[in-house]
Design a protein around this motif. Structure first.
Motif, short mmCIF file in Angstrom:
data_model
loop_
_atom_site.label_atom_id
_atom_site.label_comp_id
_atom_site.label_asym_id
_atom_site.label_seq_id
_atom_site.Cartn_x
_atom_site.Cartn_y
_atom_site.Cartn_z
N GLU A 77 0.88 -1.33 0.06
CA GLU A 77 -0.02 0.07 -0.15
C GLU A 77 0.80 1.49 0.23
O GLU A 77 0.37 2.22 -0.48
CB GLU A 77 -0.97 0.03 1.23
N ASN A 78 2.19 1.17 0.43
CA ASN A 78 3.17 2.35 0.46
C ASN A 78 3.81 2.73 -0.92
O ASN A 78 4.46 3.58 -0.97
CB ASN A 78 3.90 2.33 1.39
N THR A 79 3.71 1.62 -1.86
CA THR A 79 4.45 1.64 -3.13
C THR A 79 4.01 2.63 -4.16
O THR A 79 2.79 2.95 -4.22
CB THR A 79 4.39 0.19 -3.78
N LYS A 80 4.89 3.44 -4.25
CA LYS A 80 4.82 4.70 -5.57
C LYS A 80 5.47 4.52 -6.97
O LYS A 80 5.00 4.89 -7.68
CB LYS A 80 5.13 5.90 -4.79
N GLN A 81 6.61 3.56 -6.60
CA GLN A 81 7.26 3.15 -7.86
C GLN A 81 7.82 1.66 -7.70
O GLN A 81 8.05 1.25 -6.75
CB GLN A 81 7.89 4.18 -8.38
N ILE A 82 8.02 1.03 -8.92
CA ILE A 82 8.54 -0.20 -9.13
C ILE A 82 9.76 -0.27 -9.82
O ILE A 82 9.87 0.20 -10.73
CB ILE A 82 7.65 -1.20 -9.71
N ILE A 83 10.80 -0.71 -9.07
CA ILE A 83 12.06 -0.87 -10.03
C ILE A 83 12.48 -2.38 -10.19
O ILE A 83 13.11 -2.79 -9.32
CB ILE A 83 13.43 -0.14 -9.29
N ASP A 84 11.85 -2.90 -10.97
CA ASP A 84 12.13 -4.54 -11.27
C ASP A 84 12.67 -4.72 -12.54
O ASP A 84 12.19 -4.27 -13.79
CB ASP A 84 10.66 -5.01 -11.08
N PRO A 85 14.09 -5.08 -12.31
CA PRO A 85 14.91 -5.23 -13.66
C PRO A 85 14.17 -6.27 -14.96
O PRO A 85 14.42 -6.09 -15.82
CB PRO A 85 16.18 -5.92 -13.26
N LYS A 86 13.23 -7.05 -14.39
CA LYS A 86 12.53 -7.91 -15.29
C LYS A 86 11.61 -7.27 -16.06
O LYS A 86 11.19 -7.67 -17.22
CB LYS A 86 11.67 -9.12 -14.44
N TYR A 87 11.04 -5.84 -15.86
CA TYR A 87 10.40 -5.27 -16.45
C TYR A 87 10.63 -4.16 -17.37
O TYR A 87 10.19 -3.06 -17.38
CB TYR A 87 9.12 -4.84 -15.83
N LYS A 88 12.30 -4.00 -17.39
CA LYS A 88 12.94 -3.19 -18.29
C LYS A 88 12.17 -2.80 -19.63
O LYS A 88 11.96 -3.47 -20.22
CB LYS A 88 14.37 -3.34 -18.28
#
Length: 92
Positions: free
Chosen positions: A81-92
């Motif tokens: 619920e606190n996530t504002k951005q995702i930095i996931d290398p699988k989704y580059k």
């Protein structure tokens, strides 16, 4: 779109595995689910522009925003619920 308003022929996660959905071709034939290869799955992740989760909609951008670490998820699996951005290398 199917009766649940989901795109036909797109990947979906079923019991931890991604599979293609059952869909209908224009000629009326039916296609069944198949397990996606790692290459197919990677291609889908690369072309994903928006992720919709129970915590909101996340749109792909060219560079991350400068926001607190507590609001950044390093994996799609760790969104909360606190996530504002995702930095996931699988989704580059």
């Amino acid at each position: 779109m199917d009766k649940y308003n989901q795109p036909v022929g797109q990947a979906q996660q079923v019991n931890g595995e991604y599979k293609g959905t059952t869909g209908f071709a224009l000629d009326g034939t039916v296609t069944s689910q198949k397990k996606l290869s790692q290459q197919e799955l990677d291609s889908i992740k690369q072309s994903t522009g928006t992720l919709h989760t129970q915590y909101g909609k996340f749109v792909k951008v060219s560079s991350p925003n400068d926001i607190p670490t507590s609001e950044t998820s390093k994996s799609v699996d760790n969104i909360n619920e606190n996530t504002k951005q995702i930095i996931d290398p699988k989704y580059k």
